[in-house]
Motif scaffolding. Structure first.
Motif: not given
Ligand SMILES: NC(=O)c1ccc[n+]([C@@H]2O[C@H](COP(=O)([O-])OP(=O)(O)OC[C@H]3O[C@@H](n4cnc5c(N)ncnc54)[C@H](OP(=O)(O)O)[C@@H]3O)[C@@H](O)[C@H]2O)c1
Length: 369
Positions: A91-95, A117-118, A140-148
């Motif tokens: 849900t949040l980008e990995p630190c 995917r974040y 393969r990184v996807t994000g931020p995907t914008g999930h409410a």
């Protein structure tokens, strides 16, 4: 330490981030954000679900990886799945930094997962940035995907972080008719043992507890976090007294070398004093990340009126006290429309729970227009 139970493989949900966001809500609010993570296989099946349980605990990604490894250790078919064909949804980008736990970016690389995917970018400087490191390493990184639902997990936490102040939790223990004490000032105990045990769990999370001089005079509290048998826990919050009066002679708090006394009625003065304090705070670091307002009614009213309370735990006992002391005093509310309306907080078991005979309301401020 008991090993986490392996997560049975479940069919692919329409959106793994929905599952991750739901898992995140099992965590606790405070200095750290609520975060959830899901690991899916090449066919999209869910292989593990994890979430962050609060300061000092593993991050959601590390929790999901631990469960994924435990599942692989017990299931040959899972063990045969190539990690590079698996995806971490978080849900949040990995630190990307080392705090009380190691960087999640490195934990994901170490596990050999092929994709991340974040939902929401973590713009906390040194603590964010994990996506860039993962991408540089070939993930393969996807994000931020914008999930409410993921964004909603961290909205209030971000607001507090951007304001540069601690997360503020308020407690109140009240009778069914809204009194925090009987007419003679007695308030021990309005609520039952289950409520008080929960209150001690919350004390254990925080860096400091604020009470007014009126509560010190009436109750002579120790403000320690105690376990189920009443023993003090190893890590203790710093006691903070707000108000101009001196401590009564022989007060239990007078023995505390770490006691902070702010001789002001203004909550901002308390925040400024805590911000100037060099620490270290009980949970580490040079600034308090989490503050608990335990009352009494005048101090609680001042923090609420200042818009500085981020969550409320209201313990309500099936007890009528008649004329007494209202749980919140001094709010400048003259008509219904001026009332401070609160919203249900879905985290930590939901907004309404029974604790023994009491009802616990967990509430969030309503969003400002
Ligand atoms: N049920 C509960 O959850 C709960 C929790 C706590 C206390 N209590 C009960 O509450 C009662 C005490 O009530 P209380 O209202 O006197 O407690 P309080 O809010 O702890 O103390 C009030 C005192 O704090 C100082 N103060 C600090 N900031 C203030 C502000 N912004 N506005 C007004 N005063 C401020 C003032 O004293 P100075 O003159 O020193 O400035 C004031 O007289 C006791 O009977 C206690 O048992 C109940």
């Amino acid at each position: 330490m008991s090993l986490p139970q392996p997560c049975p493989t479940t069919p692919s949900p329409a959106e793994p981030l929905d599952l991750a966001a739901a898992a995140a809500l099992e965590g606790v609010r405070g200095a750290n954000p609520l975060v959830g993570a899901v690991i899916s296989g090449p066919d999209g099946a869910v292989l593990a679900v994890g979430h962050h349980r609060g300061r000092g605990a593993p991050h959601a990604e590390a929790d999901a990886l631990t469960r994924w490894r435990a599942a692989r250790a017990q299931d040959r078919a899972l063990a045969a799945v190539d990690p590079a064909a698996c995806t971490m949804h978080v849900t949040l980008e990995p630190c990307d930094h080392t705090g009380t736990t190691g960087p999640c970016s490195l934990a994901i690389l170490d596990a050999g997962l092929g994709a991340v995917r974040y939902a929401v970018a973590d713009a906390t400087g040194a603590e964010g940035g994990g996506a860039a490191r993962l991408a540089r390493a070939g993930v393969r990184v996807t994000g931020p995907t914008g999930h409410a639902a993921s964004a909603a997990l961290t909205d209030r936490w971000r607001h507090v972080r951007d304001a540069g102040r601690p997360w503020v939790t308020a407690h109140l223990a009240q009778s069914l008719d809204g009194q925090a004490a009987a007419a003679d000032g007695t308030s021990r105990w309005i609520t039952g043992p289950a409520s008080r045990a929960h209150a001690h769990e919350v004390r254990a999370r925080v860096d400091a507890i604020v009470v007014g001089t009126g509560t010190v005079a009436a109750d002579d509290p120790r403000l320690t976090a105690r376990d189920a048998v009443g023993a003090d826990l190893t890590v203790q919050p710093v006691p903070v007294i707000q108000g101009r009066r001196d401590l009564p002679a022989g007060a239990a708090l007078a023995d505390r070398a770490d006691l902070i006394h702010v001789r002001s009625h203004d909550p901002h003065a308390v925040l400024a004093t805590l911000a100037a304090h060099p620490g270290p705070w009980p949970h580490g670091g040079s600034r308090p990340g989490h503050l608990l307002i335990e009352g009494g009614p005048h101090v609680l009213g001042a923090w609420l009126a200042a818009g500085l309370v981020d969550e409320v735990f209201a313990y309500t006992a099936p007890l009528l006290l008649g004329p007494g002391l209202p749980a919140v005093a001094g709010l400048p509310v003259g008509t219904l429309a001026e009332g401070l309306r609160w919203a249900p907080d879905p985290s930590e078991g939901g907004p309404v729970r029974t604790l023994g005979d009491d009802v616990l309301f967990h509430l969030a401020p309503t969003a400002k227009d």
